[in-house]
Design an enzyme around this catalytic site. Structure first.
Site, PDB file in Angstrom:
ATOM      1  N   GLY A  46       0.831  -1.194   0.000  1.00 46.58           N
ATOM      2  CA  GLY A  46       0.000   0.000   0.000  1.00 46.58           C
ATOM      3  C   GLY A  46       0.861   1.237   0.000  1.00 46.58           C
ATOM      4  O   GLY A  46       2.071   1.173   0.249  1.00 46.58           O
ATOM      5  N   GLN A  51       3.178   9.815   1.863  1.00 49.70           N
ATOM      6  CA  GLN A  51       4.450   9.146   1.556  1.00 49.70           C
ATOM      7  C   GLN A  51       5.098   9.656   0.279  1.00 49.70           C
ATOM      8  O   GLN A  51       6.276   9.389   0.032  1.00 49.70           O
ATOM      9  CB  GLN A  51       4.247   7.623   1.459  1.00 49.70           C
ATOM     10  N   CYS A  88       7.036  -0.853   6.247  1.00 52.86           N
ATOM     11  CA  CYS A  88       6.522   0.331   5.571  1.00 52.86           C
ATOM     12  C   CYS A  88       7.560   0.828   4.573  1.00 52.86           C
ATOM     13  O   CYS A  88       8.754   0.830   4.878  1.00 52.86           O
ATOM     14  CB  CYS A  88       6.240   1.408   6.624  1.00 52.86           C
ATOM     15  N   LEU A  89       7.101   1.265   3.419  1.00 53.76           N
ATOM     16  CA  LEU A  89       8.025   1.767   2.393  1.00 53.76           C
ATOM     17  C   LEU A  89       8.771   3.025   2.861  1.00 53.76           C
ATOM     18  O   LEU A  89       9.813   3.358   2.323  1.00 53.76           O
ATOM     19  CB  LEU A  89       7.260   2.072   1.096  1.00 53.76           C
ATOM     20  N   HIS A 130      -3.149   0.065   8.031  1.00 53.97           N
ATOM     21  CA  HIS A 130      -1.823   0.689   7.962  1.00 53.97           C
ATOM     22  C   HIS A 130      -1.870   1.964   7.110  1.00 53.97           C
ATOM     23  O   HIS A 130      -1.368   3.016   7.533  1.00 53.97           O
ATOM     24  CB  HIS A 130      -0.831  -0.328   7.381  1.00 53.97           C
ATOM     25  N   GLU A 131      -2.493   1.874   5.945  1.00 53.14           N
ATOM     26  CA  GLU A 131      -2.500   3.033   5.027  1.00 53.14           C
ATOM     27  C   GLU A 131      -3.388   4.153   5.556  1.00 53.14           C
ATOM     28  O   GLU A 131      -3.047   5.334   5.438  1.00 53.14           O
ATOM     29  CB  GLU A 131      -2.936   2.604   3.627  1.00 53.14           C
ATOM     30  N   HIS A 134      -1.708   6.201   8.088  1.00 55.86           N
ATOM     31  CA  HIS A 134      -0.791   7.203   7.513  1.00 55.86           C
ATOM     32  C   HIS A 134      -1.492   8.554   7.335  1.00 55.86           C
ATOM     33  O   HIS A 134      -0.863   9.607   7.457  1.00 55.86           O
ATOM     34  CB  HIS A 134      -0.294   6.745   6.137  1.00 55.86           C
TER      35      HIS A 134
HETATM   36 CO    CO Z   1       3.463   2.604   5.508  1.00 56.18          CO
END
Ligand code: CO
Length: 154
Positions: A46, A51, A88-89, A130-131, A134
């Protein structure tokens, strides 16, 4: 579409409460298309708009063969529990255990402003949580399960 840089951990935008999308125009579509290219390139589960440096409530999911584009998503119900590993990216070299609901219902808008609902289970539900976190400036390790556990047994 173009690839965007993914901002990392210490960037204050990752701690920002993102604003709702009000206009469903070509500019929004371009952001979503760029996010999609960036997400697929990074092979993540995701990606949320902050981000890539955009403090708006947009999140994409690509997990278990499901691809979703959420605009202004809200988790309207959740049930059950799952405990599993997350990463997480935007966070290099760190993963941890996070407890999430096993099932969530997400109300959201698609890129054209149509109201939609999605019922997610298992890993897709985890990715949704999770997303969407954010978008409120919350990172997965804020919810690290072992920290909670230690606090409880102390
Ligand atoms: Co993340």
């Amino acid at each position: 579409m173009s690839l965007r840089d993914i901002v990392k951990d210490k960037d204050p935008i990752l701690r920002t409460k993102c604003r709702r999308v009000e206009v469903f125009d070509a500019r929004l579509h371009k952001i979503i298309d760029d996010m999609k290219e960036t997400l697929f390139h990074a092979r993540g589960a995701g990606l949320a708009a902050p981000q890539i440096g955009i403090a708006r409530r947009i999140a994409l999911i690509h997990a278990d063969g499901v691809y979703l584009e959420f605009v202004n998503p809200v988790i309207v119900s959740s049930s059950g529990s799952q405990i599993g590993q997350e990463a997480c990216l935007s966070v290099d070299n760190r993963s941890c255990i996070v407890e999430r609901p096993n099932k969530v219902t997400v109300d959201y808008y698609d890129r054209n402003g149509n109201a939609c609902t999605y019922d997610a289970m298992g890993f897709v539900a985890r990715a949704c949580c999770h997303e969407i976190d954010h978008l409120d400036g919350i990172l997965f390790y804020d919810k690290e399960y072992t920290n909670v556990y230690r606090r409880v047994i102390r």
